[in-house]
Scaffold this active site. Structure first.
Site, short mmCIF file in Angstrom:
data_model
loop_
_atom_site.label_atom_id
_atom_site.label_comp_id
_atom_site.label_asym_id
_atom_site.label_seq_id
_atom_site.Cartn_x
_atom_site.Cartn_y
_atom_site.Cartn_z
N HIS A 1 27.38 13.34 5.58
CA HIS A 1 27.97 13.64 4.78
C HIS A 1 29.60 13.70 5.30
CE1 HIS A 1 29.64 14.59 0.06
NE2 HIS A 1 30.74 15.71 1.27
N CYS A 2 30.38 13.10 5.25
CA CYS A 2 31.97 13.34 5.83
C CYS A 2 32.54 14.64 4.93
CB CYS A 2 32.87 11.56 6.39
SG CYS A 2 34.05 12.66 7.65
#
EC number: 2.3.1.225
Length: 240
Positions: free
Chosen positions: A168-169
């Site tokens: 998850h960026c």
């Protein structure tokens, strides 16, 4: 008088998605709820490029080549396109099991495990499937009530199982998975090229103007780009 029949509203699948995502544009745009860092990414990219176009490009276009700002604009537009494509697209969210499906899976698991004595720890919920003549273990997700495909994982921030989940960026405000990984890769690659491009011509601009005006006077005339470039470079490094 005949009663007026109102059309029944059709509920879309994205409206019933139990995860922690936000949708707009009739479900075509999908993002995580934590979007603060994404707005910071937009501010850094647009702010740095705007300062570069305002201070450096006019001088470089006259004294070196008009192709310098043209290529910078093309690269900037490509970076923004890949960023928005990564941020607003479905990363590969796997649908959760319906209540009937979840109950059926629970019955299958209980039948396979048999009677478990009180205080005894139940065995892990794993299903073995054969893929390309190889046995692959599928792990069970207690939140989505499904057996996840290989390389899928549950994102604790978005609360969804994502196929081929990478991470998850927060910089793009979305998960990176099967459906948007190629855009994320192109975004990081093009952002690195744009960073190197601006840094290089920042140095060229300072060197050329320092011959006529001096180094300190050159920094006074174009003070805005350099702090932004330093912050942006650290962000680009963390993305990679």
């Amino acid at each position: 008088m005949s009663a007026v029949m109102l059309p029944k509203k059709v509920t879309r699948k994205w409206e019933k998605l139990p995860g922690k995502n936000t949708f707009c544009c009739d479900g075509r745009v999908m993002m995580a709820r934590q979007k603060g860092v994404f707005y910071l990414t937009l501010f850094l990219i647009i702010g740095t490029c705007a300062l570069f176009f305002a201070f450096e490009c006019p001088y470089l276009a006259v004294h070196l080549s008009a192709a310098i700002p043209v290529f910078a604009v093309v690269l900037f537009l490509f970076v923004m396109a890949m960023l928005l494509r990564t941020s607003f697209s479905d990363p590969g969210v796997l649908p959760r099991a319906l209540p009937e499906e979840a109950n059926f899976i629970e019955m299958e698991i209980e039948a396979a495990n048999g009677n478990i004595q009180a205080g005894q720890r139940p065995p892990p919920r794993i299903r073995n499937v054969q893929i390309n003549n190889q046995i692959v273990k599928l792990k069970y997700c207690y939140t989505c009530k499904i057996f996840r495909p290989p390389r899928a994982s549950h994102c604790s921030i978005c609360d969804n199982c994502v196929d081929r989940f990478d991470h998850h960026c927060p910089w793009v405000g979305n998960c990176v998975g099967k459906r948007n990984y190629r855009y994320f890769y192109l975004f990081t690659l093009s952002l690195s090229l744009l960073t190197i491009y601006i840094f290089t011509f920042d140095i060229v601009h300072v060197a050329l103007r320092s011959v006529d005006s001096g180094f300190l006077n050159t920094l006074k005339e174009t003070p805005g780009t350099y702090p932004f470039s330093a912050i942006w470079a650290s962000q680009s490094t963390s993305l990679n």
